[in-house]
Structures are given as C-alpha cells and as structure tokens.
Design an enzyme around this catalytic site. Structure first.
Site, mmCIF file in Angstrom:
data_model
loop_
_atom_site.group_PDB
_atom_site.id
_atom_site.type_symbol
_atom_site.label_atom_id
_atom_site.label_comp_id
_atom_site.label_asym_id
_atom_site.label_seq_id
_atom_site.Cartn_x
_atom_site.Cartn_y
_atom_site.Cartn_z
ATOM 1 C CB SER A 1 51.074 39.109 40.323
ATOM 2 O OG SER A 1 50.153 38.327 41.055
ATOM 3 C CB ALA A 2 46.731 41.600 42.866
ATOM 4 C CB SER A 3 49.065 36.672 43.819
ATOM 5 O OG SER A 3 49.321 35.569 44.657
ATOM 6 C CD GLU B 1 45.421 42.388 34.959
ATOM 7 O OE1 GLU B 1 44.520 41.539 35.092
ATOM 8 O OE2 GLU B 1 46.206 42.688 35.864
ATOM 9 C CG ASP B 2 42.468 37.258 34.335
ATOM 10 O OD1 ASP B 2 43.242 38.026 34.944
ATOM 11 O OD2 ASP B 2 41.803 36.375 34.906
ATOM 12 C CG ASN C 1 50.329 32.684 47.542
ATOM 13 O OD1 ASN C 1 51.041 32.319 48.471
ATOM 14 N ND2 ASN C 1 49.038 32.950 47.698
ATOM 15 C CE LYS D 1 37.907 35.523 36.559
ATOM 16 N NZ LYS D 1 37.525 35.300 35.145
ATOM 17 N N GLY D 2 41.712 39.916 40.180
ATOM 18 C CA GLY D 2 42.691 41.006 40.176
ATOM 19 C C GLY D 2 42.758 41.777 41.482
ATOM 20 C CB ILE D 3 40.232 42.369 44.048
ATOM 21 C CG1 ILE D 3 39.416 43.021 42.931
ATOM 22 C CG2 ILE D 3 40.063 43.110 45.367
ATOM 23 C CD1 ILE D 3 39.719 44.464 42.647
ATOM 24 C CG ASP E 1 46.992 39.239 35.962
ATOM 25 O OD1 ASP E 1 47.394 39.401 37.126
ATOM 26 O OD2 ASP E 1 45.943 38.623 35.690
ATOM 27 C CG LEU E 2 50.713 34.463 38.366
ATOM 28 C CD1 LEU E 2 51.714 33.768 37.445
ATOM 29 C CD2 LEU E 2 51.235 34.433 39.805
ATOM 30 C CG ASP E 3 46.726 34.536 40.269
ATOM 31 O OD1 ASP E 3 47.339 33.460 40.278
ATOM 32 O OD2 ASP E 3 46.830 35.385 41.172
ATOM 33 C CB THR F 1 46.367 30.405 39.820
ATOM 34 O OG1 THR F 1 46.951 31.374 38.943
ATOM 35 C CG2 THR F 1 47.351 29.283 40.072
ATOM 36 C CE LYS G 1 47.281 43.628 38.811
ATOM 37 N NZ LYS G 1 47.354 42.252 38.255
ATOM 38 N NE ARG H 1 46.079 36.008 50.684
ATOM 39 C CZ ARG H 1 47.253 35.602 51.158
ATOM 40 N NH1 ARG H 1 47.416 35.434 52.462
ATOM 41 N NH2 ARG H 1 48.268 35.346 50.353
HETATM 42 C C1 BG6 Z 1 45.225 38.194 42.068
HETATM 43 C C2 BG6 Z 1 44.025 37.354 41.797
HETATM 44 O O1 BG6 Z 1 46.207 37.929 41.121
HETATM 45 O O2 BG6 Z 1 45.759 37.922 43.368
HETATM 46 C C3 BG6 Z 1 42.986 37.516 42.907
HETATM 47 O O3 BG6 Z 1 43.451 37.757 40.559
HETATM 48 C C4 BG6 Z 1 43.653 37.225 44.246
HETATM 49 O O4 BG6 Z 1 41.924 36.630 42.675
HETATM 50 C C5 BG6 Z 1 44.841 38.134 44.432
HETATM 51 O O5 BG6 Z 1 42.720 37.457 45.312
HETATM 52 C C6 BG6 Z 1 45.563 37.922 45.771
HETATM 53 O O6 BG6 Z 1 46.181 36.681 45.786
HETATM 54 P P1 BG6 Z 1 46.880 36.033 47.054
HETATM 55 O O7 BG6 Z 1 47.605 34.835 46.485
HETATM 56 O O8 BG6 Z 1 47.804 37.033 47.630
HETATM 57 O O9 BG6 Z 1 45.803 35.663 48.002
HETATM 58 MG MG MG Z 2 44.309 37.930 36.716
#
Ligand code: BG6
Ligand code: MG
Length: 230
Positions: free
Chosen positions: A118-120, A173-174, A122, A47-49, A11-13, A19, A149, A51
């Site tokens: 990652s769920a991000s 994972e965190d 970014n 966390k992990g969810i 996992d990233l964040d 982050t 997730k 946007r």
């Molecule tokens: C996850 C984070 O990695 O990415 C969440 O744990 C975050 O907190 C999610 O909401 C979505 O990220 P982003 O960068 O696409 O807004």
């Molecule tokens: Mg995380």
C-alpha cells in the site's frame, strides 16, 4: 515443470476496501477550499499515488499555487489526512469489499503467502479496523518505500521480505499506477476496475466480487506456461 505462484500482494485502498472513495472525498474538499474543482476523472490520476505527490498533482491545476512553501503544503496534506481519518474511523469489517475475505481465506488455505502493498501511511490502521491484519504475512506501507507507485519498490519490498522471487508473485491493484508498478516488478498483475485505466493488467476483472482464487491462479499459470521453453 509445474508453475505455481507463491504469494499474492494486495493493494489496500480500492481493492480490499472502498477507502479509495474516502481519499477522493477528502482531496475534493481540500481542493475545493483552494478553488480547484476536481472530479472523478481527475481522481483516477491520484489513485495509488502517495499523499504529497497527490497534493502536487492537485496544485499543478492552478499555476498561482505553484509557489506554496513546503510548510504550507505540509499543512494542506495534514488537513486532507484529518478529513480522511474522520471518514475512515467509521469503518469496520462490513466495509471489506465483496469477495475479498473469501479470496484471502482461499489464499491462506492453499498455502500462498499474503502481503499488503500500500502507498498509504494509514495502511496498518485501516487493516486493523477491518479486522484483516491476521491474514497478512507481511505489510508494506508508505513508510517503507522511497519511491511510490508506479515504481515497483512497493511490490519488490514485499516479495524480498517474504523471500520469494518476483515472477512467483501476483499483485492485485485498482489503479493504473499500481498495475504499472506490478508489471515493472515482473510480477503477474490483476486489475480490478475499468479497462480504460487498467488495460495493462495481465488479467482484468470489473469488480472485487469477480476475484476468484482458482481463476487467478489459472490465469497466472497460463501466462507462465507461454513463457516456458518446451
Ligand atoms: C493509496 C491511495 O493507497 O494511498 C491514494 O490509493 C492515497 O489515494 C495514498 O493518496 C496515500 O494515502 P495516505 O493514507 O498515506 O494519505
Ligand atoms: Mg488502490
């Protein structure tokens, strides 16, 4: 029979870099503007969810906001991302959490594949800022999955791309949602953080500085040995 893992999916964040804190600060600001106070305890659910799902969880706190249009939600989610990017554009390799680069180096040296789950949206940008992209054989970000997730898809997409069977993968994972996703993928789950949130992890450490490659592999092997018929 020798049982050895073939890949680690990170996992990233909150695992590779802090982050997770920036996501919290950005959401807190947006929620405050909406008149919804959110604290760290509430943030554990975010966390992990993804946007939009995070925004929905925040809006659910105030029934008066349940009727917002999709367009209004989009505007809020974009505003949150702008806040987040303002914080994240200051990061560099000094923001890699303790022990992570050593773990990635050992991971690579021992010949196991390395993936990001990652769920991000970014994820590529953040990994680039940290100077860690070169370690990764495959990167899964929010654009590649239809179910975030705790659905296992983030982790199974990574394993499929690497061509590795799920039980030969380890996920780190965190978040509670992330640990649930790893477990649902039938992978070995390593949790980093508080036992109150991460008690379902196969192996739990309090902080990234305690993530040791040999120990993780040993724990994995122990669990798999218990499953092997003799
Ligand atoms: C996850 C984070 O990695 O990415 C969440 O744990 C975050 O907190 C999610 O909401 C979505 O990220 P982003 O960068 O696409 O807004
Ligand atoms: Mg995380």
């Amino acid at each position: 029979m020798s049982i050895y893992p073939k890949a680690i999916i990170y996992d990233l964040d909150g695992v590779i870099t802090d982050t997770a804190e920036f996501h919290f600060l950005a959401w807190q600001k947006i929620a405050q503007q909406l008149g919804i106070p959110i604290d760290r305890e509430f943030n554990e659910q975010l966390k992990g969810i993804g946007r939009m799902d995070s925004l929905e969880l925040i809006l659910q706190q105030d029934p008066a906001l349940a009727q917002l249009s999709d367009q209004e939600k989009e505007i809020m989610a974009n505003r949150k991302n702008e806040q987040y990017l303002e914080l994240v554009e200051t990061i560099d390799s000094s923001n890699i959490l303790p022990g992570i680069e050593e773990l990635l180096a050992a991971n690579k040296e021992q010949g196991l594949k390395i993936a990001l789950g990652s769920a991000s949206k970014n994820a590529h940008y953040v990994l680039d800022r940290l100077g860690l992209t070169h370690y990764f054989d495959y990167i899964v970000d929010a654009s590649q999955v239809s179910k975030g997730k705790p659905d296992p898809e983030t982790f199974t997409v990574a394993a499929d791309a690497l061509g590795i069977e799920y039980p030969a993968c380890i996920g780190i994972e965190d978040s509670a949602a992330g640990v649930a996703a790893i477990n649902a993928a039938h992978m070995f789950s390593v949790g980093v953080g508080d036992a109150a949130q991460l008690s379902d992890a196969d192996y739990l450490v309090e902080a990234t500085s305690q993530l040791d490659f040999k120990e993780i592999v040993e724990r994995y092997r122990r669990k798999m040995a218990l499953k092997e018929p003799d």
